[in-house]
Design an enzyme around this catalytic site. Sequence first.
Site, PDB file in Angstrom:
ATOM      1  N   PHE A   1     -20.506  16.098 -15.935  1.00  0.00           N
ATOM      2  CA  PHE A   1     -20.474  17.422 -16.001  1.00  0.00           C
ATOM      3  C   PHE A   1     -21.366  17.568 -17.405  1.00  0.00           C
ATOM      4  O   PHE A   1     -20.483  17.331 -18.382  1.00  0.00           O
ATOM      5  CB  PHE A   1     -18.980  17.952 -16.215  1.00  0.00           C
ATOM      6  CG  PHE A   1     -19.043  19.493 -16.406  1.00  0.00           C
ATOM      7  CD1 PHE A   1     -19.109  20.209 -15.409  1.00  0.00           C
ATOM      8  CD2 PHE A   1     -19.170  20.059 -17.816  1.00  0.00           C
ATOM      9  CE1 PHE A   1     -19.255  21.707 -15.586  1.00  0.00           C
ATOM     10  CE2 PHE A   1     -19.158  21.337 -17.912  1.00  0.00           C
ATOM     11  CZ  PHE A   1     -19.079  22.245 -16.829  1.00  0.00           C
TER      12      PHE A   1
ATOM     13  N   ASP B   1     -23.848  12.503 -24.629  1.00  0.00           N
ATOM     14  CA  ASP B   1     -23.326  14.202 -24.405  1.00  0.00           C
ATOM     15  C   ASP B   1     -21.763  13.847 -24.684  1.00  0.00           C
ATOM     16  O   ASP B   1     -20.898  13.507 -24.159  1.00  0.00           O
ATOM     17  CB  ASP B   1     -23.030  14.557 -22.997  1.00  0.00           C
ATOM     18  CG  ASP B   1     -22.477  15.884 -22.860  1.00  0.00           C
ATOM     19  OD1 ASP B   1     -22.067  16.560 -23.828  1.00  0.00           O
ATOM     20  OD2 ASP B   1     -23.032  16.462 -21.928  1.00  0.00           O
TER      21      ASP B   1
ATOM     22  N   LYS C   1     -18.575  22.919 -28.340  1.00  0.00           N
ATOM     23  CA  LYS C   1     -17.100  23.236 -28.139  1.00  0.00           C
ATOM     24  C   LYS C   1     -16.394  23.190 -29.642  1.00  0.00           C
ATOM     25  O   LYS C   1     -16.507  24.112 -30.210  1.00  0.00           O
ATOM     26  CB  LYS C   1     -16.341  22.236 -27.303  1.00  0.00           C
ATOM     27  CG  LYS C   1     -16.853  22.401 -25.630  1.00  0.00           C
ATOM     28  CD  LYS C   1     -15.941  21.805 -24.832  1.00  0.00           C
ATOM     29  CE  LYS C   1     -16.526  21.667 -23.407  1.00  0.00           C
ATOM     30  NZ  LYS C   1     -16.591  23.367 -23.029  1.00  0.00           N
TER      31      LYS C   1
END
Length: 408
Positions: free
Chosen positions: A147, A232, A261
């Site tokens: 993801f 990531d 985030k």
Amino acid sequence: MTAPAHARTSADLIRAEEPVLAHNYHPLPVVVARAEGAWVEDVEGRRYLDMLAGYSALNFGHRHPALIQAAHDQLDRLTLTSRAFHNDRLAEFAERLAALTGLDMVLPMNTGAEAVESGIKVARKWAYDVKGVPDGQATIVVAADNFHGRTTTIVSFSTDETARAGFGPFTPGFRIVPYNDLAALEEAVDETTAAVLIEPIQGEAGVIIPDEGYLTGVRELTRRKGCLFIADEIQSGLGRTGRTLAIEHESVVPDVLLLGKALGGGIVPVSAVVARREVMGVLGPGEHGSTFGGNPLAAAVGTAVVGLLETGEFQRRADELGLVLSEGLEALRGHGVSGFRARGLWAGVDVDPALGTGREISERLMREGILVKDTHGSTIRLAPPLTVTADELRSALGTLEKVLGQAG
């Protein structure tokens, strides 16, 4: 006349969303109005322990005083210039973020998906300019069940049909191999490979932690094959796993690091690509950009986030409280929990399917004052703010035990 938001009930507000808001999410039926630390409150005044923390965007809790102060101070001075001009906050943010991560240069963006897209562009440019891959032939190797976001390019290499179906044609140039499989990775990498793009821990897949040595193997393989390692860390980074970065559990330094985030402190969207100078240096003026990337407000908040991480306090908290979380989940194994994977304050918990789906368990926990979110099937994820206390964690685990017992 429509009632003002503060006078409307949760049910009123949920119904109001239905005809006007795109249905791209399926949120739990709770309407949050206020928050502080690890706790949120709905419009009726009911309190909930937030065990999701905005998918790690709220690593430092809701409205952390140092981050709120940084935002307030900057709002009184300057919010946006665009990168058409310099601003007085960006250099410090870039310098300190580069130092924190052990890399050289920073490309500031806004969202995690933008960071991934930017990392892909940088890797391809490097492949053409430095590695000598023929134009238009660069490939990037990724892992199944990944993801990395939901843009058209990113869902082109997703294996989640919910994210892909109906959104083609897809962007070429990606090869998908099984996660945690070095032999498959070795076979997929060739002279056209610009980079290997990997989540050190796969979050959306259910907090999947690779075997020890996998990340070290990826690093060794990419060096030997002459391609880049892109990590990531948008969900796994910035303290979540008990280290500043999840790759630090194997003492690995990638060529390119993707952050987002928690970098915005739960206040503004902030993301970044951080890379070695010889990699990031391939970008020239006009080749990539963002109106809001590196804006003064984002840089001020991002610098305050880096300041919190520079102390090491939050990494230590995640490491120490992660033991409380893991021990509590181990005690539930066989009592409604069929398995779990945890690192620091992050866990994927597999519930016995006979007791309900992940969504159903999440709804039952919500009714008991605990907010979590399902991933797939009967798996829920736990990712509380790093400001959570041991007593709050134990209380949440006790509530999970209660809910599972009632379901049985």
